[in-house]
Design an enzyme around this catalytic site. Structure first.
Site, short mmCIF file in Angstrom:
data_model
loop_
_atom_site.label_atom_id
_atom_site.label_comp_id
_atom_site.label_asym_id
_atom_site.label_seq_id
_atom_site.Cartn_x
_atom_site.Cartn_y
_atom_site.Cartn_z
N LEU A 19 1.01 -1.33 -0.06
CA LEU A 19 -0.03 -0.03 0.05
C LEU A 19 0.81 1.25 0.15
O LEU A 19 1.93 1.26 0.58
CB LEU A 19 -0.80 -0.01 1.31
CG LEU A 19 -1.84 -1.01 1.37
CD1 LEU A 19 -2.68 -0.97 2.56
CD2 LEU A 19 -2.91 -1.34 0.04
N CYS A 20 0.50 2.22 -0.84
CA CYS A 20 1.24 3.51 -1.13
C CYS A 20 0.72 4.42 0.08
O CYS A 20 -0.40 5.36 -0.35
CB CYS A 20 1.24 4.18 -2.38
SG CYS A 20 2.08 5.55 -2.74
#
Length: 366
Positions: free
Chosen positions: A294-295
């Site tokens: 996840l960014c």
């Protein structure tokens, strides 16, 4: 019972020394389960710090964590995890904490630190209690033991009231985890750390009580009964989002109606974030990287705070997926997401942001 009696005396002593008007450390609330205090630095900034007093106390120290993002506070709190003996006791923990904080913030140490004490030392209390119990058995005189028995009853009653919000299945999970911990402790095969284990137990208990959890917004399952690896199923997102429509289609196609995330915790939790990755389904957009990482700044060492709760993280991820216009890729090949690929892409993400700072990527990049 002796330890409980001594703990209550220590709480009274600490509250008297550092009341809510003290100019450096203020005890906001204190009980035999937890303590909350406020440290005021030389610039007038206030730092809230919590301590959970666990079932293994005083063999192990309380579990401390802070709502403050200041690294000095984290450093001071970290010292408390490595104490032993008398230094595990709450009174000594508070003295160590304030000395560390004052040293790190270049503040004068309050005189109360040197005078803070209780009239009964822990070892003496244990001996006194053992003698009292022996005399009680021989003479059948229980009069002196009634107050201590009532203290235990009150503690059990309080825990029972807290557990009223939990259903039987979740109570069984918590009890099984406690039994496993006791077994591992007796065998000398304890995994993880005391601070991480106790914080994760608290997080899981709080989740089981949460309205969001009870209403079906998400589910939590432990992998192989391990507190350090969770499967989290997000079952409900913004109903007006394209992702919500995709979840309906997913249920019709595959019989699955959720987004599956993996949470992996380190021994250093809550001071380090969990590693979170997408497992299923494969998404485009939504700030999901190659491999399923996840960014999100929240999940990086730079953006993480030990004060964050796991439920808050879950709800934030759910909102971020919608904000990033995530869509399910129904034609994605199997094996698109994997632990190794997620770890590699996340490592690259952290490296980039350590070098260039944090920025919001274009929507086309997820």
């Amino acid at each position: 019972m002796a330890c409980l009696n001594v703990l209550k005396q220590e709480i009274k002593a600490v509250e008297a020394a550092f009341n809510k008007t003290h100019d450096r450390l203020q005890i906001i609330s204190a009980s035999v389960d937890e303590l909350t205090c406020k440290f005021i630095d030389m610039n007038g900034r206030k730092h809230i710090i919590h301590a959970n007093i666990t079932e293994t106390y005083p063999q192990s120290p309380p579990v401390w964590f802070s709502e403050s993002d200041d690294p000095k506070v984290s450093e001071a709190v970290g010292v408390l995890a490595s104490t032993s003996g008398l230094d595990n006791h709450l009174l000594y923990q508070v003295k160590i904490l304030i000395r560390e904080l004052c040293q790190l913030f270049s503040a004068p140490i309050p005189p109360e630190v040197d005078t803070l004490a209780v009239s009964i030392q822990p070892n003496q209390a244990v001996e006194k209690e053992e003698e009292s119990e022996s005399e009680g058995e021989i003479e059948d005189d229980e009069e002196d033991e009634i107050p201590l028995e009532m203290e235990d009853i009150e503690a059990v009653s309080k825990r029972a009231r807290q557990d009223e919000d939990l259903n039987t299945e979740h109570l069984q999970v918590l009890e099984r985890l406690k039994a496993n911990q006791r077994r591992d402790y007796m065998k000398g095969t304890v995994s993880g750390s005391v601070q991480a284990t106790d914080r994760l137990m608290k997080e899981l208990r709080d989740i089981y009580k949460s309205p969001n959890f009870k209403n079906g917004a998400y589910q939590v399952e432990l992998v192989n009964d391990s507190l350090y690896e969770w499967n989290v199923k997000i079952q409900r997102v913004d109903p007006d989002s394209p992702l919500a429509n995709d979840l309906i289609a997913l249920r019709e196609r595959e019989g699955k109606d959720h987004i599956l995330l993996s949470f992996m915790f380190k021994d250093s939790f809550p001071f380090d974030p969990p590693f979170v990755r997408m497992v299923h389904p494969v998404l485009s957009g939504g700030y999901v990287l190659d491999g399923g990482a996840l960014c999100m700044e929240l999940m990086t060492p730079q953006g993480w705070s030990s004060a964050y709760t796991i439920e808050a993280v879950i709800m934030q991820i759910s909102a971020t997926l919608v904000k990033g216009k995530a869509r399910i890729k129904f034609d994605a090949p199997k094996g698109t997401y994997s632990l190794a690929r997620a770890q590699q892409s996340f490592k690259s993400l952290v490296h980039i942001h350590e070098k260039n700072g944090w920025f919001t990527p274009p929507q086309s990049d997820g």
